[in-house]
Design an enzyme around this catalytic site. Structure first.
Site, PDB file in Angstrom:
ATOM      1  N   ARG A 101      89.168  -9.128  89.218  1.00 49.70           N
ATOM      2  CA  ARG A 101      88.547  -8.122  88.404  1.00 49.70           C
ATOM      3  C   ARG A 101      88.419  -8.445  86.635  1.00 49.70           C
ATOM      4  O   ARG A 101      86.981  -7.712  86.465  1.00 49.70           O
ATOM      5  CB  ARG A 101      89.327  -7.041  88.468  1.00 49.70           C
ATOM      6  CG  ARG A 101      89.207  -6.255  89.324  1.00 49.70           C
ATOM      7  CD  ARG A 101      90.005  -5.223  89.651  1.00 49.70           C
ATOM      8  NE  ARG A 101      91.863  -5.252  89.221  1.00 49.70           N
ATOM      9  CZ  ARG A 101      91.988  -4.070  89.483  1.00 49.70           C
ATOM     10  NH1 ARG A 101      91.717  -2.687  89.556  1.00 49.70           N
ATOM     11  NH2 ARG A 101      93.742  -4.239  89.797  1.00 49.70           N
ATOM     12  N   GLN A 102      88.540  -9.548  86.450  1.00 49.19           N
ATOM     13  CA  GLN A 102      88.217 -10.000  84.922  1.00 49.19           C
ATOM     14  C   GLN A 102      87.732 -11.142  85.577  1.00 49.19           C
ATOM     15  O   GLN A 102      87.985 -12.516  84.684  1.00 49.19           O
ATOM     16  CB  GLN A 102      89.132 -10.418  83.979  1.00 49.19           C
ATOM     17  CG  GLN A 102      90.315  -9.042  83.740  1.00 49.19           C
ATOM     18  CD  GLN A 102      91.637  -9.603  82.628  1.00 49.19           C
ATOM     19  OE1 GLN A 102      91.120 -10.342  81.709  1.00 49.19           O
ATOM     20  NE2 GLN A 102      93.237  -8.651  83.164  1.00 49.19           N
ATOM     21  N   HIS A 135      88.127 -10.067  94.973  1.00 43.93           N
ATOM     22  CA  HIS A 135      87.004  -9.059  94.435  1.00 43.93           C
ATOM     23  C   HIS A 135      86.244  -8.800  93.867  1.00 43.93           C
ATOM     24  O   HIS A 135      84.919  -8.282  94.109  1.00 43.93           O
ATOM     25  CB  HIS A 135      88.229  -8.295  92.677  1.00 43.93           C
ATOM     26  CG  HIS A 135      86.378  -6.497  92.419  1.00 43.93           C
ATOM     27  ND1 HIS A 135      86.877  -5.938  93.029  1.00 43.93           N
ATOM     28  CD2 HIS A 135      87.035  -6.225  91.410  1.00 43.93           C
ATOM     29  CE1 HIS A 135      87.056  -4.571  92.144  1.00 43.93           C
ATOM     30  NE2 HIS A 135      86.506  -5.213  91.074  1.00 43.93           N
ATOM     31  N   ASP A 174      80.974   2.250  95.982  1.00 41.67           N
ATOM     32  CA  ASP A 174      80.527   2.405  94.791  1.00 41.67           C
ATOM     33  C   ASP A 174      79.148   1.594  95.990  1.00 41.67           C
ATOM     34  O   ASP A 174      79.131   1.088  96.940  1.00 41.67           O
ATOM     35  CB  ASP A 174      81.136   1.712  93.863  1.00 41.67           C
ATOM     36  CG  ASP A 174      81.670   0.474  94.232  1.00 41.67           C
ATOM     37  OD1 ASP A 174      81.565  -0.055  94.930  1.00 41.67           O
ATOM     38  OD2 ASP A 174      82.464   0.238  93.298  1.00 41.67           O
ATOM     39  N   LYS A 197      78.193   6.802  91.350  1.00 38.60           N
ATOM     40  CA  LYS A 197      79.409   7.123  90.665  1.00 38.60           C
ATOM     41  C   LYS A 197      79.277   6.564  89.110  1.00 38.60           C
ATOM     42  O   LYS A 197      78.177   5.179  88.820  1.00 38.60           O
ATOM     43  CB  LYS A 197      80.869   6.699  90.626  1.00 38.60           C
ATOM     44  CG  LYS A 197      81.510   5.313  91.150  1.00 38.60           C
ATOM     45  CD  LYS A 197      82.752   4.748  91.838  1.00 38.60           C
ATOM     46  CE  LYS A 197      82.759   3.623  91.650  1.00 38.60           C
ATOM     47  NZ  LYS A 197      84.259   3.238  92.217  1.00 38.60           N
ATOM     48  N   ARG A 199      81.668   5.376  86.146  1.00 37.00           N
ATOM     49  CA  ARG A 199      83.177   5.096  85.944  1.00 37.00           C
ATOM     50  C   ARG A 199      82.524   4.712  83.875  1.00 37.00           C
ATOM     51  O   ARG A 199      82.621   4.079  83.286  1.00 37.00           O
ATOM     52  CB  ARG A 199      83.723   3.364  85.825  1.00 37.00           C
ATOM     53  CG  ARG A 199      84.891   3.078  85.621  1.00 37.00           C
ATOM     54  CD  ARG A 199      85.357   1.804  86.364  1.00 37.00           C
ATOM     55  NE  ARG A 199      85.464   1.782  87.982  1.00 37.00           N
ATOM     56  CZ  ARG A 199      86.247   1.973  88.417  1.00 37.00           C
ATOM     57  NH1 ARG A 199      87.769   2.772  87.116  1.00 37.00           N
ATOM     58  NH2 ARG A 199      86.533   2.615  89.508  1.00 37.00           N
ATOM     59  N   ASP A 223      87.309   0.200 100.839  1.00 33.62           N
ATOM     60  CA  ASP A 223      87.750  -0.434 100.058  1.00 33.62           C
ATOM     61  C   ASP A 223      87.829  -1.971  99.862  1.00 33.62           C
ATOM     62  O   ASP A 223      88.828  -2.570 100.506  1.00 33.62           O
ATOM     63  CB  ASP A 223      87.983   0.076  98.520  1.00 33.62           C
ATOM     64  CG  ASP A 223      86.752  -0.252  97.109  1.00 33.62           C
ATOM     65  OD1 ASP A 223      86.435  -1.206  97.290  1.00 33.62           O
ATOM     66  OD2 ASP A 223      87.012   0.197  96.085  1.00 33.62           O
ATOM     67  N   ASP A 227      92.797   0.805  93.090  1.00 31.07           N
ATOM     68  CA  ASP A 227      94.527   0.655  92.171  1.00 31.07           C
ATOM     69  C   ASP A 227      95.102   1.499  92.445  1.00 31.07           C
ATOM     70  O   ASP A 227      96.316   2.270  92.391  1.00 31.07           O
ATOM     71  CB  ASP A 227      93.744  -0.216  91.014  1.00 31.07           C
ATOM     72  CG  ASP A 227      94.663  -0.100  90.313  1.00 31.07           C
ATOM     73  OD1 ASP A 227      95.797  -0.205  89.961  1.00 31.07           O
ATOM     74  OD2 ASP A 227      94.487  -0.960  89.454  1.00 31.07           O
TER      75      ASP A 227
END
Length: 316
Positions: A101-102, A135, A174, A197, A199, A223, A227
């Site tokens: 995710r980074q 991801h 999403d 949505k 965030r 998804d 998490d």
């Protein structure tokens, strides 16, 4: 006699998911490699290979899930040990790729840690990566070695097809997950809906609207990662409020950190379907959580790679 004894295929595992590694080895029909991954008294990682790997094609199974840094370091030391022991090829199987995710800079001076992890694995000596549901798919391009990217949608879709649910709608939590939801919807012959949505900060999601018709339908939220389960909980509530008959949820990677288990237990979700890319500790094994195995998929991918066949055929 193993069908791969002549071609010297060997499978090793570190400590993140030995059960999955054993399932994969059983599916292929080879014994799990004899190795020890332990700690010195000061906490440093120690790897001991108890059998020869010289000239072998090695497949190392290791998810970089919690504890992420420990599991990542185990993998790096294992790859280095195999390289120095003259393995012919080292194929790293990462069912769950931590730090995915980074994958880009969202603010000034942010690191791109997914790229850093790719550099570390490649520098350690990996020749190929096999992973599932990254991801961010562009992470494949962070490597300068082949990456085989397996998908969880066929496994999850097959489960729901066999349940023969009525009036299904597949829901993306999403906009970024629309392609994944559409792939499942095609397999189920169902329409899709999208949760719109906002965030405001990491691990906090606010449901704004639902795009698509869910009234009177059985909703399946899909998804790649769940998490803290905040998004899934809010999405399920919104679907019920908009008239959905019942809600199922599914994902490939059940991270389930922080308040996730409490939220899943209380959520308006009839069943949570996940895979075993990440092992669930006993306290996370709820009655409403169903775990599907990815070992047949990964096992077949390893067979095809070893025999130099097409991996994409697995998704036909």
């Amino acid at each position: 006699m193993s069908r791969f004894r002549e071609s010297r295929l060997q499978i090793f595992t570190c400590n993140s998911n030995p059960e999955l590694a054993q399932e994969i080895a059983d599916h292929i029909g080879v014994p799990l490699g004899d190795a020890e991954v332990g700690r010195f008294s000061d906490g440093e990682i120690h790897v001991k290979l108890n059998e020869s790997v010289r000239g072998s094609d090695i497949y190392v199974i290791q998810s970089t899930c919690h504890p992420v840094n420990q599991n990542l370091m185990e993998l790096l030391v294992m790859v280095d040990a195999l390289k120095r022991a003259s393995a012919r090829t080292i194929n790293v199987v990462i069912p769950y790729y931590g730090y995915a995710r980074q994958d880009r800079k969202t603010r000034a001076r942010d690191p791109i840690t997914a790229k850093l992890v790719a550099n570390l694995i490649e520098t350690a000596g990996a020749d190929r990566i096999i992973t599932m549901d990254l991801h961010a798919t562009q992470i494949q391009g962070f490597f300068d070695i082949p990456v085989d990217h397996l998908l969880g949608v066929p496994i999850l879709s097959k489960y729901f097809v066999e349940k023969q649910l009525d009036e299904v709608v597949v829901v993306s939590p999403d906009h970024g997950g629309v392609i994944r939801a559409r792939k499942m919807a095609e397999r189920l012959g169902a329409p899709i809906a999208i949760i719109d949505k906002r965030r405001p900060e990491p691990n906090v999601a606010e449901v704004m609207n639902i795009v698509g018709d869910v009234r009177g339908r059985t909703a399946i939220i899909i998804d790649d990662i769940i998490d803290t389960a905040g998004t899934i909980m809010l999405a399920a509530d919104a679907l019920i409020e908009h008239g959905a008959k019942e809600v199922y949820a599914c994902c490939t990677h059940p991270v389930f950190s922080g308040p996730a288990i409490e939220r899943i237990q209380k959520a308006n979700i009839k069943e949570m379907v996940v895979t075993n890319t990440i092992p669930l500790t006993p306290e996370k094994q709820l009655d409403k959580v169903r775990v599907l195995s990815v070992s047949p998929l990964i096992g077949e991918a390893i067979i095809r790679i070893h025999q130099e066949l097409s991996v994409s055929k697995l998704f036909d």
